[in-house]
Design an enzyme around this catalytic site. Structure first.
Site, mmCIF file in Angstrom:
data_model
loop_
_atom_site.group_PDB
_atom_site.id
_atom_site.type_symbol
_atom_site.label_atom_id
_atom_site.label_comp_id
_atom_site.label_asym_id
_atom_site.label_seq_id
_atom_site.Cartn_x
_atom_site.Cartn_y
_atom_site.Cartn_z
ATOM 1 C CD GLU A 66 20.158 5.645 79.060
ATOM 2 O OE1 GLU A 66 20.365 6.562 78.287
ATOM 3 O OE2 GLU A 66 19.466 4.650 78.765
ATOM 4 C CE1 TYR A 123 19.375 6.879 90.306
ATOM 5 C CE2 TYR A 123 21.138 5.908 89.017
ATOM 6 C CZ TYR A 123 20.370 6.998 89.367
ATOM 7 O OH TYR A 123 20.596 8.212 88.766
#
Ligand code: COA
Length: 153
Positions: free
Chosen positions: A109, A121
């Site tokens: 997260e 990411y």
């Protein structure tokens, strides 16, 4: 990272924690404390690594890998070393170790405002799986991301 040197990636030890905490405190509004990192160093399913240049800690990643799911718990690179490939190297190491431990999915997260982290990411093939509203202390949303890691990209 320093273009003339490739950072070395190695397991984090307690001796790294002064340097790690300096990076942590300058990277996050609610930084982890020494005890968090000490826990990661000793916990059976936790695999924390540092990136080192010239004997100096330049960044770190904390991976947890348990059965089929791995999670990135924390990652940061020293401000003066960002944008030089260190974050990607740390993530590559975490992905390799998670695969080695048998994980099939990696989850994490990230703050909605964390453009660099989200960029990293995405570049590694993570996709957004949801939003956790008002998740952080500042009431900022968390972006949930995941990557299937069974097969190498
Ligand atoms: C996120 C972080 C670890 C990235 O580390 P880094 O060493 O700067 O990243 P790299 O140089 O390896 O970059 C790898 C890729 O990430 C992406 N990226 C890096 N910085 C970026 C930025 N500012 N904006 C958008 N994408 C970015 C790019 O795709 C980059 O690949 P490219 O250089 O080929 O374009 C670093 O910015 C950091 O420590 N941020 C503060 C802490 C943090 O937010 N941690 C994440 C918590 S979930």
């Amino acid at each position: 990272m320093n273009s003339s040197q490739t950072p070395g990636i190695r397991p984090m030890t307690a001796a790294d924690l002064d340097a790690v905490l300096l990076i942590e405190q300058s990277s996050f509004p609610l930084p982890w404390k020494r005890e968090h990192f000490l826990h990661e160093i000793t916990a059976p399913h936790s695999f924390p690594f540092v990136a080192e240049i010239d004997g100096k800690v330049a960044g770190y990643v904390c991976l947890m890998s348990l059965f089929e799911e791995a999670q990135i718990l924390d990652i940061a690179v020293a401000a003066e070393q960002r944008g030089r490939g260190g974050g990607r190297l740390l993530m590559d190491k975490a992905l390799a170790v998670a695969r080695e431990k048998g994980a099939e999915v990696m989850a994490l997260e990230v703050r909605e405002s964390g453009a660099a982290a989200i960029g990293l990411y995405r570049a590694l093939g993570f996709r957004q799986t949801g939003i956790r509203a008002n998740y952080y202390e500042s009431r900022e949303n968390a972006v949930l991301m995941e990557k299937n890691i069974k097969e190498k990209p």
